[in-house]
Design an enzyme around this catalytic site. Sequence first.
Site, PDB file in Angstrom:
ATOM      1  N   ASP A   8       2.632  -3.090 -15.309  1.00 34.29           N
ATOM      2  CA  ASP A   8       2.184  -4.458 -15.523  1.00 34.29           C
ATOM      3  C   ASP A   8       2.485  -5.281 -14.266  1.00 34.29           C
ATOM      4  O   ASP A   8       3.351  -4.922 -13.466  1.00 34.29           O
ATOM      5  CB  ASP A   8       2.928  -5.020 -16.741  1.00 34.29           C
ATOM      6  CG  ASP A   8       2.588  -6.465 -17.021  1.00 34.29           C
ATOM      7  OD1 ASP A   8       1.404  -6.813 -17.004  1.00 34.29           O
ATOM      8  OD2 ASP A   8       3.525  -7.254 -17.255  1.00 34.29           O
ATOM      9  N   ASP A  10       2.459  -9.375 -14.087  1.00 36.89           N
ATOM     10  CA  ASP A  10       3.188 -10.617 -14.345  1.00 36.89           C
ATOM     11  C   ASP A  10       4.351 -10.372 -15.302  1.00 36.89           C
ATOM     12  O   ASP A  10       4.175  -9.821 -16.389  1.00 36.89           O
ATOM     13  CB  ASP A  10       2.237 -11.657 -14.940  1.00 36.89           C
ATOM     14  CG  ASP A  10       1.054 -11.938 -14.017  1.00 36.89           C
ATOM     15  OD1 ASP A  10       1.166 -11.650 -12.819  1.00 36.89           O
ATOM     16  OD2 ASP A  10       0.020 -12.416 -14.512  1.00 36.89           O
TER      17      ASP A  10
END
Length: 207
Positions: A8, A10
């Site tokens: 991922d 953020d």
Amino acid sequence: MKKVLFIDRDGTLCIEPPVDYQLDSLEKLEFYPKAFQYMSKIAEELDYELVMVTNQDGLGTDAFPEDTFWPAQNKVIQAFENEGVVFSDIAIDKTFPHENAPTRKPRTGLLTKYINSEEYDLENSFVIGDRLTDIELAKNLGAKGIYINNVDGLADEELSVKRAELDKVIAIETTEWKEIYEFLKLEARTAEITRNTNETKIYIKLN
């Protein structure tokens, strides 16, 4: 077969902006503590293909114009490349949560080439993320999850399974990239023993 780290962006590689959760300017860009240091070690020392997987709500709409997204995104990619961290693929979903798109995490629509190919060892691959939806993505891929638990239960509204079902998918829960690196570097150590008597049958597998 290739092992993959599906990572991922953020909240995992970068700090997620706390007000609107949109990294839409260079002023908002702040990297997760020690992500550079340990991602560099992972890239150099370990045998994983690196894939970035990120949901960007409404990217390309008036709510999130693309010209505000790409300067920060390109900066993130270049900064990691400067440290020897190169992503073989970058999968970006641009939909809103309510659209329930098959490409939006935790769904796997953007990652079918990894599921359908015999080149990839998903069983020994990991999804690294700060939301339980990242862990559900790991479950849907047949991989394991590394949960950066900064805000417990964040994005629960997009889960299609209960948290208890995800606990067995989580290989490690932490807030530190150092611990992620050490976990991935440590070779799996397992032992099995079976003992049968007239009264009992005992089987133990230790990881």
